[in-house]
Design a protein around this motif. Structure first.
Motif, mmCIF file in Angstrom:
data_model
loop_
_atom_site.group_PDB
_atom_site.id
_atom_site.type_symbol
_atom_site.label_atom_id
_atom_site.label_comp_id
_atom_site.label_asym_id
_atom_site.label_seq_id
_atom_site.Cartn_x
_atom_site.Cartn_y
_atom_site.Cartn_z
ATOM 1 N N ILE A 43 1.279 2.012 14.671
ATOM 2 C CA ILE A 43 2.110 0.935 14.119
ATOM 3 C C ILE A 43 1.696 -0.403 14.706
ATOM 4 O O ILE A 43 1.486 -1.381 13.979
ATOM 5 N N VAL A 44 1.549 -0.464 16.024
ATOM 6 C CA VAL A 44 1.154 -1.707 16.689
ATOM 7 C C VAL A 44 -0.241 -2.127 16.226
ATOM 8 O O VAL A 44 -0.487 -3.311 15.957
ATOM 9 N N SER A 45 -1.140 -1.176 16.085
ATOM 10 C CA SER A 45 -2.490 -1.471 15.615
ATOM 11 C C SER A 45 -2.466 -2.035 14.196
ATOM 12 O O SER A 45 -3.176 -2.998 13.883
ATOM 13 N N ASP A 46 -1.645 -1.458 13.338
ATOM 14 C CA ASP A 46 -1.519 -1.941 11.963
ATOM 15 C C ASP A 46 -0.945 -3.359 11.939
ATOM 16 O O ASP A 46 -1.433 -4.227 11.213
ATOM 17 N N GLY A 49 -3.553 -5.786 13.218
ATOM 18 C CA GLY A 49 -4.561 -6.003 12.183
ATOM 19 C C GLY A 49 -4.075 -6.958 11.106
ATOM 20 O O GLY A 49 -4.823 -7.822 10.647
ATOM 21 N N GLY A 50 -2.819 -6.808 10.706
ATOM 22 C CA GLY A 50 -2.246 -7.704 9.706
ATOM 23 C C GLY A 50 -2.160 -9.129 10.212
ATOM 24 O O GLY A 50 -2.460 -10.086 9.482
ATOM 25 N N MET A 51 -1.772 -9.290 11.467
ATOM 26 C CA MET A 51 -1.700 -10.627 12.061
ATOM 27 C C MET A 51 -3.099 -11.236 12.135
ATOM 28 O O MET A 51 -3.283 -12.424 11.830
ATOM 29 N N ALA A 52 -4.090 -10.447 12.506
ATOM 30 C CA ALA A 52 -5.467 -10.948 12.586
ATOM 31 C C ALA A 52 -5.961 -11.380 11.207
ATOM 32 O O ALA A 52 -6.620 -12.416 11.082
ATOM 33 N N GLY A 55 -4.807 -14.653 10.521
ATOM 34 C CA GLY A 55 -5.300 -15.661 11.460
ATOM 35 C C GLY A 55 -4.330 -15.969 12.589
ATOM 36 O O GLY A 55 -4.492 -16.950 13.297
ATOM 37 N N ILE A 56 -3.332 -15.101 12.795
ATOM 38 C CA ILE A 56 -2.338 -15.331 13.842
ATOM 39 C C ILE A 56 -2.827 -14.742 15.158
ATOM 40 O O ILE A 56 -3.087 -13.551 15.268
ATOM 41 N N LYS A 57 -2.957 -15.618 16.161
ATOM 42 C CA LYS A 57 -3.362 -15.192 17.498
ATOM 43 C C LYS A 57 -2.225 -15.341 18.501
ATOM 44 O O LYS A 57 -2.219 -14.699 19.538
ATOM 45 N N LYS A 58 -1.290 -16.227 18.192
ATOM 46 C CA LYS A 58 -0.185 -16.522 19.100
ATOM 47 C C LYS A 58 1.031 -16.891 18.258
ATOM 48 O O LYS A 58 0.885 -17.479 17.188
ATOM 49 N N VAL A 59 2.206 -16.546 18.755
ATOM 50 C CA VAL A 59 3.445 -16.887 18.051
ATOM 51 C C VAL A 59 4.243 -17.863 18.897
ATOM 52 O O VAL A 59 4.599 -17.575 20.036
ATOM 53 N N ASN A 60 4.482 -19.042 18.346
ATOM 54 C CA ASN A 60 5.315 -20.048 18.986
ATOM 55 C C ASN A 60 6.644 -20.054 18.230
ATOM 56 O O ASN A 60 6.892 -20.909 17.383
ATOM 57 N N GLY A 61 7.437 -19.040 18.511
ATOM 58 C CA GLY A 61 8.705 -18.841 17.820
ATOM 59 C C GLY A 61 9.323 -17.552 18.304
ATOM 60 O O GLY A 61 8.994 -17.059 19.378
#
Length: 86
Positions: A43-46, A49-52, A55-61
């Motif tokens: 689940i975490v890998s999926d 992968g979706g975040m990548a 283009g999401i590398k960091k969440v400011n929220g």
């Protein structure tokens, strides 16, 4: 099905300036790796992968788990859940 969604904008450095949402649909097997369910690792890998792909590398929220599907107080699973049987 469990979905990963976001609000806000992704900047040129890959920072999501907004929130990340985990939206479930009521599958209590999430991450148990029982009855054909995915493992936490899968689940975490999926999700990663979706975040990548976005283009999401960091969440400011915030990371928010959406529970609107569940209107009542659900404090335990029913006794006839398949993976509880031996």
């Amino acid at each position: 099905m469990t979905q990963l969604e976001y609000s806000g904008e992704i900047d040129e450095n890959g920072t999501l300036n907004g929130n990340l949402y985990i939206v479930g649909s009521g599958d209590p097997s999430l991450g148990t790796n029982k009855a054909g369910a995915w493992s936490y690792k899968d689940i975490v890998s999926d999700f990663a992968g979706g975040m990548a792909r976005e283009g999401i590398k960091k969440v400011n929220g915030d990371i928010i788990i959406q529970t609107a599907l569940f209107k009542g107080n659900i404090s335990s699973l029913p006794k006839n859940v398949v993976w509880l049987k031996q």
